[in-house]
Design an enzyme around this catalytic site. Structure first.
Site, PDB file in Angstrom:
ATOM      1  N   HIS A 274      33.906  76.707   6.010  1.00 55.20           N
ATOM      2  CA  HIS A 274      32.912  76.467   7.064  1.00 55.20           C
ATOM      3  C   HIS A 274      33.101  75.044   7.583  1.00 55.20           C
ATOM      4  O   HIS A 274      34.121  74.734   8.175  1.00 55.20           O
ATOM      5  CB  HIS A 274      31.516  76.705   6.497  1.00 55.20           C
ATOM      6  CG  HIS A 274      30.417  76.798   7.515  1.00 55.20           C
ATOM      7  ND1 HIS A 274      30.643  76.819   8.874  1.00 55.20           N
ATOM      8  CD2 HIS A 274      29.062  76.871   7.374  1.00 55.20           C
ATOM      9  CE1 HIS A 274      29.488  76.910   9.516  1.00 55.20           C
ATOM     10  NE2 HIS A 274      28.511  76.937   8.629  1.00 55.20           N
ATOM     11  N   HIS A 325      39.363  82.619  14.598  1.00 55.99           N
ATOM     12  CA  HIS A 325      37.912  82.527  14.489  1.00 55.99           C
ATOM     13  C   HIS A 325      37.332  83.918  14.314  1.00 55.99           C
ATOM     14  O   HIS A 325      37.898  84.908  14.787  1.00 55.99           O
ATOM     15  CB  HIS A 325      37.314  81.852  15.728  1.00 55.99           C
ATOM     16  CG  HIS A 325      35.871  81.484  15.576  1.00 55.99           C
ATOM     17  ND1 HIS A 325      34.845  82.359  15.899  1.00 55.99           N
ATOM     18  CD2 HIS A 325      35.288  80.362  15.099  1.00 55.99           C
ATOM     19  CE1 HIS A 325      33.693  81.757  15.648  1.00 55.99           C
ATOM     20  NE2 HIS A 325      33.923  80.560  15.159  1.00 55.99           N
ATOM     21  N   ASP A 384      37.663  73.279  14.786  1.00 52.13           N
ATOM     22  CA  ASP A 384      38.190  72.326  13.810  1.00 52.13           C
ATOM     23  C   ASP A 384      39.572  71.803  14.172  1.00 52.13           C
ATOM     24  O   ASP A 384      40.011  70.793  13.627  1.00 52.13           O
ATOM     25  CB  ASP A 384      38.249  72.976  12.421  1.00 52.13           C
ATOM     26  CG  ASP A 384      36.887  73.412  11.932  1.00 52.13           C
ATOM     27  OD1 ASP A 384      36.000  72.554  11.852  1.00 52.13           O
ATOM     28  OD2 ASP A 384      36.694  74.606  11.644  1.00 52.13           O
TER      29      ASP A 384
END
Length: 448
Positions: A274, A325, A384
């Site tokens: 996460h 994702h 990210d």
């Protein structure tokens, strides 16, 4: 029996006791990870806050990939971010107001809200001493423990009225930057032997500016602060289904106190699957920069990325971090914004070569993953992929990358907590697990 052997024995028995035939999940219609067979999330709630759009469904209900969109209270993220970039102004406080209230503030509402945030950024002496005493090398753990400690100093910690929840929301949004900055400076002092600085937040500064001031004194540029502000905006909310927000909603549904619920969210965000993923990406980037000699060679990049996917290089996990994702297909709108911001910051910092290399890695990483999986299913870079690079250019240490995510997401967490406790028809969230072990016959201790 030797205690170490007993631990080994208990652990070894888990191999059997935790074994479940994966075919049973389909037999009983169990949605592993709360995911449907097509990868979409199981619908478990309704919200007015965030909306994550990564695909559409055709007339037969089949998923159709689409460009990713993220909405805050009905406003598309790009519509909120673009004016901030064009007008060179800070916007995290404005977005916090929007997410908490449901409406964009006018100037008469925004200025007092900013002042309220600023007035609540300072920590009382006892809390500062508590953070110093905690020390430790993991800032997320210190943040979680500090949040739990705030319960002690709150005169009405268990009051679930709207007014009290909103007061707690404002205080937590204001104090997260201070706790994180102080916790890192104390870590820097105790672990790295550096001088200890406890700087009080300044008036008339945005959250982003104050955080950099408390962390680095005046060693930052206006662009650094604006980039950090935009990062906070982009990561403030991501719907109710992401792991940490769902954790906050689950715990809130039991009517526990705010501090316990938010500490649980911090624990969820800390996980490397996460909020901790940005560190995985930046470490991988450094590794690739050292092991790929020509940063412009597609062939050399592809060869090395395929070695990673085949578990022959890097950490052996077989993953290209930052690619893919759970919801987004063609694109992650947050990654697109961060890619744009990273380019602007790279030009100021003289790091265009690294930025161009990262863009090429994104392009080739997607192609290599698709080829490795033997699928044409679209995948994209996620939030990210660029966030760690931006943090690094701003001069932020890795120890606070994930806490920075929490500093942004506390806004979304509190918006969802307030909604969970105030919508009609609410009830405790309590899904079901089916036991597939069967009944055992009890054997008396003397006969075992």
């Amino acid at each position: 029996m030797n205690k170490d052997y007993l631990i080994y024995k208990l652990s070894d028995e888990v191999k059997t006791s935790c074994k479940i035939d994966t075919g049973l999940f389909q037999k009983y219609g169990v949605k592993r990870g709360l995911r449907n067979e097509d990868g979409s999330g199981v619908l478990v709630g309704l919200t007015n806050i965030g909306n994550v759009v990564g695909y559409e469904r055709d007339a037969e209900g089949v998923l159709v990939p689409t460009e990713g969109k993220l909405f805050y209270r009905g406003y598309e993220l790009n519509e909120l971010v673009t004016p901030l970039i064009e007008e060179h102004r800070f916007g995290f406080e404005e977005i916090a107001y929007l997410l908490l209230s449901g409406n964009l503030p006018d100037k008469e509402d925004l200025e007092p809200f900013k002042q309220l945030i600023n007035e609540n950024m300072s920590l009382d002496h006892k809390t500062i001493v508590h953070i110093i005493d905690l020390e430790g090398s993991n800032i997320m753990n210190i943040l979680a423990r500090s949040v739990l400690e705030m319960y002690t100093f709150d005169p009405t910690p268990d009051d679930l009225s709207r007014d009290n929840l909103m007061r707690q929301a404002v205080e937590l949004i204001a104090r997260f930057p201070t706790v994180i900055a102080y916790a890192y400076n104390i870590y820097r002092h105790s672990v790295q032997g550096r001088s200890l600085h406890i700087r009080h937040p300044r008036e008339n500064m945005s959250i982003a500016e104050n955080f950099l001031y408390m962390l680095k004194h005046e060693d930052f540029t206006e662009l650094d602060a604006r980039m950090l502000d935009l990062l906070l905006v982009i990561q403030a909310e991501h719907g109710g289904g992401n792991n940490s927000t769902f954790t906050v909603r689950v715990t809130s549904s039991s009517r526990t106190d705010t501090y316990s619920s938010i500490a649980a969210g911090i624990g969820s965000l800390k996980g490397p699957l996460h909020g901790g993923a940005n560190i995985k990406v930046i470490n991988m980037l450094h590794h690739l920069m050292e092991n790929i000699h020509d940063w412009t060679s597609v062939d050399e990049i592809d060869t090395y990325l395929n070695r990673i996917l085949n578990k022959e290089a890097y950490d052996g996990a077989g993953l290209i971090y930052g690619i893919g994702h759970a919801v987004y297909t063609l694109s992650d709108p947050r990654a697109k914004q961060l890619k744009r911001l990273a380019g602007e910051l790279a030009r100021e910092k003289g790091r265009e070569a690294e930025y161009d290399f990262l863009r090429l890695l994104e392009q080739e990483g997607i192609k290599c993953v698709q080829a490795h999986r033997k699928t044409a299913k679209p995948i994209c870079a996620n939030v990210d992929f660029y966030s760690g690079f931006i943090y690094e250019m701003i001069g932020l240490p890795q120890e606070i990358y994930t806490p920075m995510f929490a500093m942004a997401r506390i806004v979304g967490w509190m918006a969802h907590r307030i909604e969970e406790l105030n919508f009609e028809g609410r009830r405790i969230i309590r899904p079901a697990y089916k036991n597939v072990l069967g009944v055992k016959e009890y054997t008396p201790l003397s006969e075992r």
